[in-house]
Write a protein that holds these residues in place. Structure first.
Motif, PDB file in Angstrom:
ATOM      1  N   ALA A 266     -13.245 -34.787 -60.471  1.00 23.77           N
ATOM      2  CA  ALA A 266     -12.567 -36.061 -60.693  1.00 23.77           C
ATOM      3  C   ALA A 266     -12.552 -36.463 -62.164  1.00 23.77           C
ATOM      4  O   ALA A 266     -11.545 -36.965 -62.668  1.00 23.77           O
ATOM      5  CB  ALA A 266     -13.219 -37.154 -59.854  1.00 23.77           C
ATOM      6  N   GLN A 267     -13.653 -36.243 -62.857  1.00 21.52           N
ATOM      7  CA  GLN A 267     -13.728 -36.652 -64.261  1.00 21.52           C
ATOM      8  C   GLN A 267     -13.081 -35.633 -65.201  1.00 21.52           C
ATOM      9  O   GLN A 267     -13.065 -35.824 -66.412  1.00 21.52           O
ATOM     10  CB  GLN A 267     -15.180 -36.932 -64.645  1.00 21.52           C
ATOM     11  N   LYS A 268     -12.544 -34.573 -64.628  1.00 16.41           N
ATOM     12  CA  LYS A 268     -11.775 -33.600 -65.412  1.00 16.41           C
ATOM     13  C   LYS A 268     -10.271 -33.777 -65.183  1.00 16.41           C
ATOM     14  O   LYS A 268      -9.474 -32.913 -65.528  1.00 16.41           O
ATOM     15  CB  LYS A 268     -12.209 -32.180 -65.058  1.00 16.41           C
ATOM     16  N   ASN A 269      -9.917 -34.919 -64.570  1.00 22.19           N
ATOM     17  CA  ASN A 269      -8.514 -35.269 -64.341  1.00 22.19           C
ATOM     18  C   ASN A 269      -7.837 -34.309 -63.361  1.00 22.19           C
ATOM     19  O   ASN A 269      -6.631 -34.082 -63.435  1.00 22.19           O
ATOM     20  CB  ASN A 269      -7.726 -35.323 -65.658  1.00 22.19           C
ATOM     21  N   ILE A 270      -8.627 -33.752 -62.445  1.00 24.42           N
ATOM     22  CA  ILE A 270      -8.075 -32.883 -61.407  1.00 24.42           C
ATOM     23  C   ILE A 270      -8.347 -33.533 -60.056  1.00 24.42           C
ATOM     24  O   ILE A 270      -9.497 -33.814 -59.716  1.00 24.42           O
ATOM     25  CB  ILE A 270      -8.698 -31.479 -61.443  1.00 24.42           C
ATOM     26  N   ARG A 271      -7.287 -33.787 -59.314  1.00 22.41           N
ATOM     27  CA  ARG A 271      -7.413 -34.386 -57.988  1.00 22.41           C
ATOM     28  C   ARG A 271      -7.238 -33.312 -56.918  1.00 22.41           C
ATOM     29  O   ARG A 271      -6.526 -32.337 -57.120  1.00 22.41           O
ATOM     30  CB  ARG A 271      -6.365 -35.482 -57.792  1.00 22.41           C
ATOM     31  N   CYS A 272      -7.893 -33.526 -55.786  1.00 23.39           N
ATOM     32  CA  CYS A 272      -7.771 -32.583 -54.665  1.00 23.39           C
ATOM     33  C   CYS A 272      -7.774 -33.379 -53.365  1.00 23.39           C
ATOM     34  O   CYS A 272      -8.707 -34.146 -53.105  1.00 23.39           O
ATOM     35  CB  CYS A 272      -8.924 -31.582 -54.684  1.00 23.39           C
ATOM     36  N   ASN A 273      -6.711 -33.220 -52.596  1.00 22.62           N
ATOM     37  CA  ASN A 273      -6.575 -33.917 -51.327  1.00 22.62           C
ATOM     38  C   ASN A 273      -6.160 -32.935 -50.236  1.00 22.62           C
ATOM     39  O   ASN A 273      -5.618 -31.865 -50.521  1.00 22.62           O
ATOM     40  CB  ASN A 273      -5.524 -35.032 -51.436  1.00 22.62           C
ATOM     41  N   ALA A 274      -6.412 -33.312 -49.005  1.00 23.15           N
ATOM     42  CA  ALA A 274      -6.001 -32.496 -47.855  1.00 23.15           C
ATOM     43  C   ALA A 274      -5.035 -33.286 -46.988  1.00 23.15           C
ATOM     44  O   ALA A 274      -5.177 -34.500 -46.829  1.00 23.15           O
ATOM     45  CB  ALA A 274      -7.214 -32.080 -47.029  1.00 23.15           C
ATOM     46  N   VAL A 275      -4.068 -32.587 -46.434  1.00 17.85           N
ATOM     47  CA  VAL A 275      -3.123 -33.184 -45.495  1.00 17.85           C
ATOM     48  C   VAL A 275      -3.330 -32.530 -44.133  1.00 17.85           C
ATOM     49  O   VAL A 275      -3.456 -31.304 -44.035  1.00 17.85           O
ATOM     50  CB  VAL A 275      -1.669 -32.988 -45.975  1.00 17.85           C
ATOM     51  N   GLY A 276      -3.367 -33.349 -43.097  1.00 16.71           N
ATOM     52  CA  GLY A 276      -3.565 -32.853 -41.739  1.00 16.71           C
ATOM     53  C   GLY A 276      -2.335 -33.075 -40.885  1.00 16.71           C
ATOM     54  O   GLY A 276      -2.221 -34.118 -40.224  1.00 16.71           O
ATOM     55  N   PRO A 277      -1.404 -32.128 -40.878  1.00 20.04           N
ATOM     56  CA  PRO A 277      -0.225 -32.293 -40.018  1.00 20.04           C
ATOM     57  C   PRO A 277      -0.603 -32.221 -38.547  1.00 20.04           C
ATOM     58  O   PRO A 277      -1.508 -31.481 -38.150  1.00 20.04           O
ATOM     59  CB  PRO A 277       0.659 -31.094 -40.395  1.00 20.04           C
ATOM     60  N   GLY A 278       0.109 -32.993 -37.750  1.00 24.20           N
ATOM     61  CA  GLY A 278       0.020 -32.845 -36.305  1.00 24.20           C
ATOM     62  C   GLY A 278       0.954 -31.733 -35.873  1.00 24.20           C
ATOM     63  O   GLY A 278       1.162 -30.757 -36.602  1.00 24.20           O
ATOM     64  N   TYR A 279       1.537 -31.882 -34.699  1.00 27.21           N
ATOM     65  CA  TYR A 279       2.441 -30.840 -34.198  1.00 27.21           C
ATOM     66  C   TYR A 279       3.831 -31.054 -34.786  1.00 27.21           C
ATOM     67  O   TYR A 279       4.468 -32.077 -34.551  1.00 27.21           O
ATOM     68  CB  TYR A 279       2.439 -30.849 -32.674  1.00 27.21           C
ATOM     69  N   ILE A 280       4.260 -30.071 -35.574  1.00 25.41           N
ATOM     70  CA  ILE A 280       5.485 -30.180 -36.355  1.00 25.41           C
ATOM     71  C   ILE A 280       6.548 -29.231 -35.819  1.00 25.41           C
ATOM     72  O   ILE A 280       6.242 -28.091 -35.443  1.00 25.41           O
ATOM     73  CB  ILE A 280       5.207 -29.865 -37.843  1.00 25.41           C
ATOM     74  N   GLU A 281       7.771 -29.686 -35.802  1.00 21.44           N
ATOM     75  CA  GLU A 281       8.897 -28.887 -35.334  1.00 21.44           C
ATOM     76  C   GLU A 281       9.245 -27.825 -36.372  1.00 21.44           C
ATOM     77  O   GLU A 281       9.798 -28.120 -37.423  1.00 21.44           O
ATOM     78  CB  GLU A 281      10.099 -29.813 -35.099  1.00 21.44           C
ATOM     79  N   THR A 282       8.866 -26.595 -36.082  1.00 23.38           N
ATOM     80  CA  THR A 282       9.142 -25.477 -36.969  1.00 23.38           C
ATOM     81  C   THR A 282       9.738 -24.329 -36.150  1.00 23.38           C
ATOM     82  O   THR A 282       9.592 -24.293 -34.931  1.00 23.38           O
ATOM     83  CB  THR A 282       7.861 -24.962 -37.659  1.00 23.38           C
ATOM     84  N   PRO A 283      10.385 -23.368 -36.803  1.00 21.71           N
ATOM     85  CA  PRO A 283      10.904 -22.208 -36.073  1.00 21.71           C
ATOM     86  C   PRO A 283       9.818 -21.467 -35.305  1.00 21.71           C
ATOM     87  O   PRO A 283      10.048 -20.984 -34.197  1.00 21.71           O
ATOM     88  CB  PRO A 283      11.498 -21.342 -37.191  1.00 21.71           C
ATOM     89  N   LEU A 284       8.606 -21.398 -35.876  1.00 24.03           N
ATOM     90  CA  LEU A 284       7.502 -20.709 -35.208  1.00 24.03           C
ATOM     91  C   LEU A 284       7.127 -21.407 -33.909  1.00 24.03           C
ATOM     92  O   LEU A 284       6.908 -20.768 -32.878  1.00 24.03           O
ATOM     93  CB  LEU A 284       6.296 -20.637 -36.143  1.00 24.03           C
ATOM     94  N   LEU A 285       7.073 -22.738 -33.960  1.00 24.97           N
ATOM     95  CA  LEU A 285       6.731 -23.503 -32.757  1.00 24.97           C
ATOM     96  C   LEU A 285       7.807 -23.317 -31.690  1.00 24.97           C
ATOM     97  O   LEU A 285       7.515 -23.065 -30.515  1.00 24.97           O
ATOM     98  CB  LEU A 285       6.573 -24.985 -33.104  1.00 24.97           C
ATOM     99  N   SER A 286       9.056 -23.410 -32.096  1.00 21.87           N
ATOM    100  CA  SER A 286      10.166 -23.273 -31.150  1.00 21.87           C
ATOM    101  C   SER A 286      10.215 -21.888 -30.527  1.00 21.87           C
ATOM    102  O   SER A 286      10.565 -21.739 -29.350  1.00 21.87           O
ATOM    103  CB  SER A 286      11.495 -23.568 -31.867  1.00 21.87           C
TER     104      SER A 286
END
Length: 250
Positions: free
Chosen positions: A175-195
Motif C-alpha cells: 500500500a505504501q508503495k502506491n500499488i493497490r491489489c483487489n479481488a473481484v468475485g463474480p457470481g454465475y456469469i453468462e459466457t460461451p463456456l457456461l452455455s
C-alpha cells in the motif's frame, strides 16, 4: 478523459469470456492492452476485436500456471510499452466435479497450479515491475466461491479462497508503495463456456438462486474491474468485491 488513458494493462485468460470483455473494456477506456492466453488463436481474436474498435493491443501466448512464463509475459509488456500499470489475473479452471474424498491428487494439483500458483507467480513479477514504475493496480479474479462453498469443487473453492487471502496480503504489503491489489468475485456469469456445458433449464435454475433472477453479464464484471483499475478507486485496496446479483446475500 477515459478512465485508463495512457495506462498499460495486461489481462490473462483474455481469449474468451470475462477476460476478453475486460481486455476490450480496458482498451475502450484508453489503455494499451496486452492480451495473454494459452490459446494463441483466441488471444489474437481478442486483439482483432480491440483493433477494429480503434484500440491498441497485442497478444502473448502464455501458460499462466508456469512461473517462467509469467516472468516472460511481464518482460514482453515492458519491452513493448516500457512499463506496466494495470494487471488483471483472470486465467483459471473449474476442475472436475467430484466429492473431496474422490478427488485425485493430479486433479487437485492441476487446479491449484493455475488458480492459485499462477496468480501468485503473476503477482510476483507484476509487483516487481510496478515498484519500478512507482505504482500500479492489480485485480485478481476470484469467485463467489472465495467466500462460500461450491460442493463437488473442492480444489476450485480452496484456490479461490486462497486468492482472496493472497490479495489482502499483497495490499497490506504494498500500500505504501502506491500499488493497490483487489479481488473481484463474480457470481454465475453468462459466457460461451457456461452455455456450452449447461442446459437452459440448468441455467435458469442457477439464475433463480440470486435475487436478481438472472445470470450476470461479462460486461458487468468488466466495468467493475475497470473501475478498480482506475484512479477513481485510489482508496480501495485489499478489498474482495462480489458481483453476483445477490447470490451470497441470502
Amino acid at each position: 478523459m477515459s478512465l485508463l488513458e495512457n495506462k498499460v494493462a495486461v489481462v490473462s485468460g483474455a481469449g474468451s469470456g470475462i477476460g476478453r470483455s475486460i481486455a476490450i473494456t480496458y482498451a475502450q477506456e484508453g489503455a494499451r492492452v496486452v492480451v495473454s492466453d494459452i490459446n494463441e488463436e483466441h488471444a489474437n481474436e481478442t486483439v482483432k476485436l480491440i483493433q477494429e474498435n480503434g484500440g491498441e493491443a497485442f497478444a502473448v501466448k502464455s501458460d499462466a500456471s508456469k512461473a517462467e512464463e509469467n516472468k516472460s509475459l511481464v518482460e514482453a509488456v515492458v519491452a513493448k510499452y516500457g512499463r506496466l500499470d494495470i494487471a488483471c489475473n483472470n486465467a483459471g479452471i473449474g476442475g472436475p466435479a467430484k466429492l473431496t474424498g474422490d478427488y485425485e491428487p493430479e486433479e487437485w494439483d492441476r487446479v491449484i497450479a493455475l488458480n492459485l500458483n499462477g496468480v501468485f507467480y503473476a503477482c510476483k513479477y507484476q509487483l516487481q515491475q510496478m515498484e519500478k514504475n512507482g505504482g500500479g493496480s492489480i485485480i485478481n479474479i476470484a469467485s463467489i466461491h472465495g467466500q462460500v462453498a461450491a460442493p463437488n469443487s473442492p480444489a476450485y473453492t480452496a484456490s479461490k479462497h486462497a486468492v482472496v487471502g493472497l490479495t489482502k496480503n499483497i495490499a497490506a504489503e504494498y500500500a505504501q508503495k502506491n500499488i493497490r491489489c483487489n479481488a473481484v468475485g463474480p457470481g454465475y456469469i453468462e459466457t460461451p463456456l457456461l452455455s456450452a456445458n449447461l442446459s437452459q433449464e440448468m441455467q435458469d435454475a442457477i439464475a433463480a438462486k440470486s435475487p436478481i433472477n438472472r445470470l450476470g453479464k461479462v460486461q458487468e464484471i468488466a466495468d467493475l474491474v475497470a473501475f478498480l483499475s482506475s484512479d477513481k478507486s485510489t482508496f480501495t485496496t485489499g478489498s474482495y468485491i462480489i458481483a453476483d446479483g445477490g447470490y451470497t446475500a441470502i
